[in-house]
Design a protein around this motif. Structure first.
Motif, PDB file in Angstrom:
ATOM      1  N   ARG A 145      -4.211  -3.671  10.234  1.00 20.60           N
ATOM      2  CA  ARG A 145      -4.906  -3.614   8.704  1.00 20.60           C
ATOM      3  C   ARG A 145      -4.031  -4.478   7.610  1.00 20.60           C
ATOM      4  O   ARG A 145      -4.780  -5.181   7.083  1.00 20.60           O
ATOM      5  CB  ARG A 145      -4.830  -2.440   8.176  1.00 20.60           C
ATOM      6  N   THR A 204       0.817  -1.339   0.081  1.00 21.14           N
ATOM      7  CA  THR A 204       0.058   0.078  -0.094  1.00 21.14           C
ATOM      8  C   THR A 204       0.715   1.367  -0.080  1.00 21.14           C
ATOM      9  O   THR A 204       1.928   1.228   0.066  1.00 21.14           O
ATOM     10  CB  THR A 204      -0.772   0.086   1.365  1.00 21.14           C
ATOM     11  N   GLU A 235      -7.306  -3.933   1.051  1.00 20.55           N
ATOM     12  CA  GLU A 235      -8.287  -4.444   0.087  1.00 20.55           C
ATOM     13  C   GLU A 235      -8.164  -4.479  -1.473  1.00 20.55           C
ATOM     14  O   GLU A 235      -8.256  -5.572  -2.063  1.00 20.55           O
ATOM     15  CB  GLU A 235      -9.818  -3.984   0.499  1.00 20.55           C
ATOM     16  N   LEU A 236      -7.556  -3.458  -1.877  1.00 19.82           N
ATOM     17  CA  LEU A 236      -7.313  -3.519  -3.416  1.00 19.82           C
ATOM     18  C   LEU A 236      -6.364  -4.314  -3.708  1.00 19.82           C
ATOM     19  O   LEU A 236      -6.050  -5.172  -4.649  1.00 19.82           O
ATOM     20  CB  LEU A 236      -6.930  -2.005  -3.734  1.00 19.82           C
ATOM     21  N   THR A 291      -4.060   2.159   4.388  1.00 11.96           N
ATOM     22  CA  THR A 291      -5.288   2.273   4.666  1.00 11.96           C
ATOM     23  C   THR A 291      -6.155   0.864   4.444  1.00 11.96           C
ATOM     24  O   THR A 291      -5.721  -0.012   3.713  1.00 11.96           O
ATOM     25  CB  THR A 291      -5.958   3.326   3.900  1.00 11.96           C
ATOM     26  N   ALA A 296      -8.736   0.295   2.762  1.00 12.33           N
ATOM     27  CA  ALA A 296      -9.009   0.362   1.230  1.00 12.33           C
ATOM     28  C   ALA A 296      -7.996  -0.126   0.527  1.00 12.33           C
ATOM     29  O   ALA A 296      -8.274  -0.934  -0.363  1.00 12.33           O
ATOM     30  CB  ALA A 296      -9.773   1.536   0.915  1.00 12.33           C
ATOM     31  N   GLN A 297      -6.957   0.431   0.704  1.00 10.99           N
ATOM     32  CA  GLN A 297      -5.598  -0.114  -0.102  1.00 10.99           C
ATOM     33  C   GLN A 297      -5.210  -1.466   0.189  1.00 10.99           C
ATOM     34  O   GLN A 297      -5.003  -2.152  -0.893  1.00 10.99           O
ATOM     35  CB  GLN A 297      -4.493   1.133   0.304  1.00 10.99           C
TER      36      GLN A 297
END
Length: 263
Positions: free
Chosen positions: A89, A42, A51-52, A46, A48-49
């Motif tokens: 995370r 990442t 998860e991507l 984060t 969201a990052q």
């Protein structure tokens, strides 16, 4: 042919979707069995990052995946998470084990975490980590390609590169080679390269695989290790390390160098 793909410094949040898709196409075309990611999945750690990044790795369709954290995978602006929750995370997507071991076909890979929550960029190795990696290497199956993966590079390419090495790198190099290490995989510097620091030991540094944060004039790149049947060596099985760079006009990764390593 057995194939391992080494990626590093994905930096999701600063990634190029077209390059990501090209890397997935390459992995499927080569029939990659194992993927090793040596950190910096990442840009800013984060949820969201992460998860991507996880979705991207799933799209490589490898049978086995080894993922390590990099310094960018520790919260920078969420400073309150650096005390006791630095890897929270990361763990939500990739599990609690920050130093995994994976075996797939001829590949035996030992991961070691060189990041530290109290350090923004520099890496470190403890004496206990060095000994644990050596112990794991000693338990590798006979004939396996014994590989150690870390985020920070242990082998410098030049004097300026010394600053990127983790603390106790020299001790680790000596101990791990004595324990049977044959290949070191790392990233962090965004500049690919393959060197042989001593007979029987190779060190490969991946560039940035899919991010826009290219440096030193190096394009997006990744490494492919393979074990292939060949008459070029007495054993009939040869080990190769190939560098693949992203070709923007073609929109695909292309093999730019391929090195035969001693079996």
């Amino acid at each position: 042919m057995n194939v391992l793909m080494h990626l590093s410094d994905l930096h999701f949040g600063a990634h190029d979707p077209q390059v990501c898709t090209a890397a997935q196409r390459l992995a499927q075309r080569l029939g990659v069995e194992m993927v090793v990611v040596s950190g910096d999945l990442t840009q800013r750690a984060t949820a969201a990052q992460f998860e991507l990044a996880a979705r991207f790795l799933q799209g490589l369709h490898a049978r086995s995946t080894l993922v390590l954290p990099g310094n960018h995978d520790l919260p920078l602006f969420a400073w309150w998470m650096r005390w006791g929750r630095s890897y929270e995370r990361f763990a939500q997507q990739f599990g609690l084990d920050q130093e995994p071991v994976r075996q797939m076909g001829p590949f035996y890979v030992v991961g070691v975490n060189t990041t530290r929550p109290w350090r923004h960029e520099r890496g470190s190795l403890s004496a206990a980590q060095i000994e644990e990696v050596a112990r794991r290497l000693a338990h590798a199956p006979p004939g396996a390609w014994r590989i150690v993966a870390s985020h920070h590079p242990l082998v410098p390419r030049d004097t300026a590169d010394q600053a990127h090495r983790p603390r106790r790198a020299d001790v680790a190099l000596q101990r791990w080679q004595a324990a049977g290490a044959q290949m070191l995989l790392s990233g962090h510097v965004h500049e690919p390269g393959l060197v042989q620091p001593s007979p029987g030991l190779w060190a490969s540094r991946a560039g940035t695989a899919v991010s826009r944060r290219v440096r030193h004039g190096s394009p997006n790149s990744l490494l492919v290790l393979s074990v292939e049947a060949t008459g070029a060596v007495a054993s009939g099985q040869a080990r190769f390390a190939a560098r693949w760079d992203y070709d923007h006009p073609k929109g695909e990764f292309a093999c730019v160098s391929r090195t035969l390593l001693a079996p």
